[in-house]
Design an enzyme around this catalytic site. Structure first.
Site, mmCIF file in Angstrom:
data_model
loop_
_atom_site.group_PDB
_atom_site.id
_atom_site.type_symbol
_atom_site.label_atom_id
_atom_site.label_comp_id
_atom_site.label_asym_id
_atom_site.label_seq_id
_atom_site.Cartn_x
_atom_site.Cartn_y
_atom_site.Cartn_z
ATOM 1 N N LYS A 1 1.428 -17.232 -4.020
ATOM 2 C CA LYS A 1 0.078 -16.803 -3.390
ATOM 3 C C LYS A 1 -1.051 -17.773 -3.688
ATOM 4 O O LYS A 1 -1.053 -18.706 -4.559
ATOM 5 C CB LYS A 1 -0.265 -15.543 -3.773
ATOM 6 C CG LYS A 1 0.671 -14.291 -3.349
ATOM 7 C CD LYS A 1 0.207 -13.127 -3.472
ATOM 8 C CE LYS A 1 1.107 -12.041 -2.699
ATOM 9 N NZ LYS A 1 0.415 -10.541 -2.980
ATOM 10 N N ARG B 1 8.213 -9.328 -7.203
ATOM 11 C CA ARG B 1 8.585 -9.469 -5.959
ATOM 12 C C ARG B 1 8.266 -11.049 -5.417
ATOM 13 O O ARG B 1 7.399 -11.512 -5.657
ATOM 14 C CB ARG B 1 7.603 -8.646 -5.043
ATOM 15 C CG ARG B 1 7.775 -8.784 -3.405
ATOM 16 C CD ARG B 1 6.589 -8.199 -2.495
ATOM 17 N NE ARG B 1 7.138 -8.246 -1.229
ATOM 18 C CZ ARG B 1 6.656 -9.102 -0.370
ATOM 19 N NH1 ARG B 1 5.679 -9.850 -0.879
ATOM 20 N NH2 ARG B 1 6.789 -9.016 0.704
#
Length: 274
Positions: free
Chosen positions: A221, A255
């Protein structure tokens, strides 16, 4: 901590890995990478062989300022992939990344096991009711607004305190609809600045007071690649660092895009008995 997936009790007392499989052309890291059945099957097989406990399938990119996708298009993208994977890998525990009740229902009806909702039921007023009826585990994430507006909604007086209040409200609402198995996700990258993401991670052990499993989704991210001045494709090392920190702070599910590296990290983490 146990969750019931299709009649199988999954023990979350040890960390689990959720591998990401996107059916979207515009996801920030792997958008458009998988275009046909063979490519989806190959990637799913790879995730499973590398040690994924769950596969999380999404058909609506939730990156900042993501393009709107109709319910019809989301269904057309995701349902065939769920059916395909379960035809070839029938024991796979599939999580569905959607904020729409109609999509959640359709996917569970063809065999999906978990619903992963970025909005905690706030973007579809039927979601909690449907999940309660489906009797599947429910991942509720912290977010403000929508993927199109969340970058403008980052003003907090005390971000962690406000997140704890948010979760208490959403958990109460979910329980009122009979949802038994709830997992919380702090929502790294959603309605949070880079600095706020790191503050939430630093204080993430405070979410353990909720006494529910915690999912951490930091894989590749912007909180990594913007800080380091690199691209998402170069952010695996940073991902591993933050996943390790997340485990020390109480995360029970990671995740990730890169399952092999996450599995190796967990093996080392468990050996240290931190």
């Amino acid at each position: 901590m146990l969750i019931n997936c299709k009649g199988t009790l999954i023990d979350l007392s040890q960390p689990k890995i959720m591998g990401i499989l996107n059916c979207t052309p515009d996801s920030f890291y792997d958008g458009g990478k998988y275009k046909n059945e063979n490519e989806f099957l190959h990637q799913a097989e790879r995730l499973l062989n590398e040690g994924a406990d769950f596969i999380d399938i999404g058909a609506y990119s939730s990156k900042p300022n993501a393009e709107f996708v109709s319910t019809t298009e989301e269904l057309q993208r995701i349902v065939p992939v769920v059916e395909l994977l379960l035809k070839h890998f029938p024991d796979t525990l599939i999580s569905i990344d959607t904020f729409r009740a109609e999509v959640a229902k359709a996917c569970v009806e063809v065999g999906a096991s978990i619903i992963n909702d970025i909005s905690a039921g706030l973007l579809d007023d039927k979601m909690l009711e449907i999940v309660g009826q489906l009797k599947v585990p429910y991942i509720m994430m912290h977010m403000r607004g929508t993927p199109q507006t969340m970058t403008k909604l980052t003003q907090y007086d005390d971000i962690v305190k406000e997140m704890l209040f948010y979760f208490s409200q959403r958990i109460e609402a979910a329980r009122s609809y009979g949802i038994d198995d709830i997992i919380i996700d702090p929502g790294f990258g959603f309605a949070k600045t880079l600095e706020q993401n790191y503050e939430v991670l630093q204080k993430m052990e405070l979410f353990k007071m909720i006494e529910l499993p915690i999912l951490a989704g930091v894989s590749r991210k912007s909180m990594i690649y913007k800080l380091l001045g690199i691209t998402p494709q170069e952010a695996l090392n940073g991902t591993t660092v933050l996943n390790t920190v997340a485990l020390t702070k109480g995360a029970t599910i990671l995740r990730v895009h890169d399952v092999k590296e996450a599995v190796e990290m967990i093996k080392i983490f468990r050996q240290l008995d931190v």
